[in-house]
Design an enzyme around this catalytic site. Structure first.
Site, PDB file in Angstrom:
ATOM      1  N   LYS A   1      -4.716  12.369  15.487  1.00  0.00           N
ATOM      2  CA  LYS A   1      -5.890  12.595  16.145  1.00  0.00           C
ATOM      3  C   LYS A   1      -5.805  12.770  17.629  1.00  0.00           C
ATOM      4  CE  LYS A   1     -10.417  10.387  16.951  1.00  0.00           C
ATOM      5  NZ  LYS A   1     -11.434   9.163  16.576  1.00  0.00           N
TER       6      LYS A   1
ATOM      7  N   ASP B   1     -10.589   2.530  14.290  1.00  0.00           N
ATOM      8  CA  ASP B   1      -9.504   2.790  15.186  1.00  0.00           C
ATOM      9  C   ASP B   1      -9.579   1.740  16.183  1.00  0.00           C
ATOM     10  OD1 ASP B   1     -10.627   5.375  13.965  1.00  0.00           O
ATOM     11  OD2 ASP B   1     -10.586   6.503  15.655  1.00  0.00           O
TER      12      ASP B   1
ATOM     13  N   LYS C   1      -3.272   8.391  17.013  1.00  0.00           N
ATOM     14  CA  LYS C   1      -4.511   9.091  17.773  1.00  0.00           C
ATOM     15  C   LYS C   1      -3.669   8.814  19.397  1.00  0.00           C
ATOM     16  CE  LYS C   1      -9.174   7.864  19.217  1.00  0.00           C
ATOM     17  NZ  LYS C   1     -10.342   7.271  18.937  1.00  0.00           N
TER      18      LYS C   1
END
Length: 268
Positions: A213, A110, A177
């Site tokens: 996400k 990430d 995300k």
């Protein structure tokens, strides 16, 4: 929204299996991260009826700790990379951190969108960072999952969120995300809706599925239902799977277990 209890329990159970169980503290140690991983290893001894988390998410220096400790199948090793949470460093440093973590066993990385470039209008540089990091980690492990954190709290208009979402997907993100959880506001339903709209439009255009996400400030079963419904209504049932839908919401795991069991659970 009036949802039948059996439907709620079904959603809660599914979300348990979509959580990236996370520890991102300055006080993390190998011993603490190993202990968290062992809880995942032992989870089905106590709760055999519920799914394991999708992954365990840690700083890059703990990738090997998780990989060496993790014994159960189906749980990925995730790291936050690229000089999380500010992404304020040079690209060679970010590349070294991300590739090192994948070499140490990370299945997912990430990274944070380079806001220093994006907010200055240099979208080409922000895109280049994602492309180069993605290429470098996939050269080591082709199956690695790259998530790009937009930090939507720093994107002050819907247009900026839409531009950042499209840039990240076009640069090769497997997921987009919402937030690092390190600044406010973090995840919001409004940002989530915009991002899911962009994922839907991108899928229509390219045929490629990109995951979503939400992360940051998400802790209650009610939060889970809010984001679940956004994904279900906007993207459809195909996205309601851990391959395409994750939660960065470790605190929510115990709250979901408590709601499912009808008593306070503090397992994680």
């Amino acid at each position: 929204m009036n949802i039948p209890q059996d439907k709620l329990k079904s959603i809660y159970g599914s979300v348990l299996g979509q959580i990236d169980l996370t520890s991102l503290n300055s006080t993390d140690t190998p011993t603490k991260i190993a202990a968290m991983t062992e809880k995942v290893n032992r989870f089905h001894d106590t709760f055999p009826q519920y799914p394991l988390p999708a992954s365990i998410c840690v700083y890059p220096n703990f990738a090997k700790t998780v990989a060496d400790t993790l014994k159960v199948e189906g749980v990925h090793v995730t790291v936050v990379g690229g000089c999380f949470p500010a992404s304020q460093s040079t690209l060679p440093v970010k590349l070294a951190e991300c590739t090192g973590a994948v070499t140490d066993g990370a299945d997912e990385v990430d990274i944070v969108l380079a806001l220093n470039a994006f907010l200055d209008g240099n979208h080409a540089e922000a895109s280049r960072e994602i492309e180069e990091i993605g290429a470098a980690i996939r050269a080591i492990k082709p199956s690695v999952v790259l998530k790009v954190i937009l930090e939507t709290g720093a994107l002050t208009s819907p247009k900026l969120i839409e531009e950042a979402s499209c840039l990240a997907m076009e640069a090769g993100a497997d997921f987009i995300k919402t937030s690092t959880g390190k600044m406010q506001p973090a995840a919001t339903p409004e940002a989530a809706q915009l991002m899911c709209d962009c994922i839907k439009a991108y899928h229509r255009k390219t045929g490629r599925m990109v995951g979503f996400k939400p992360a940051g400030g998400i802790s209650t079963p009610e939060d889970a239902v809010t984001y679940w419904n956004i994904v279900a209504d906007t993207l459809g049932s195909a996205w309601l799977d851990k391959r395409w839908f994750r939660f960065g919401a470790s605190r929510m795991a115990n709250n979901l277990l408590s709601a499912l069991e009808g008593r306070e659970i503090r397992y994680y």
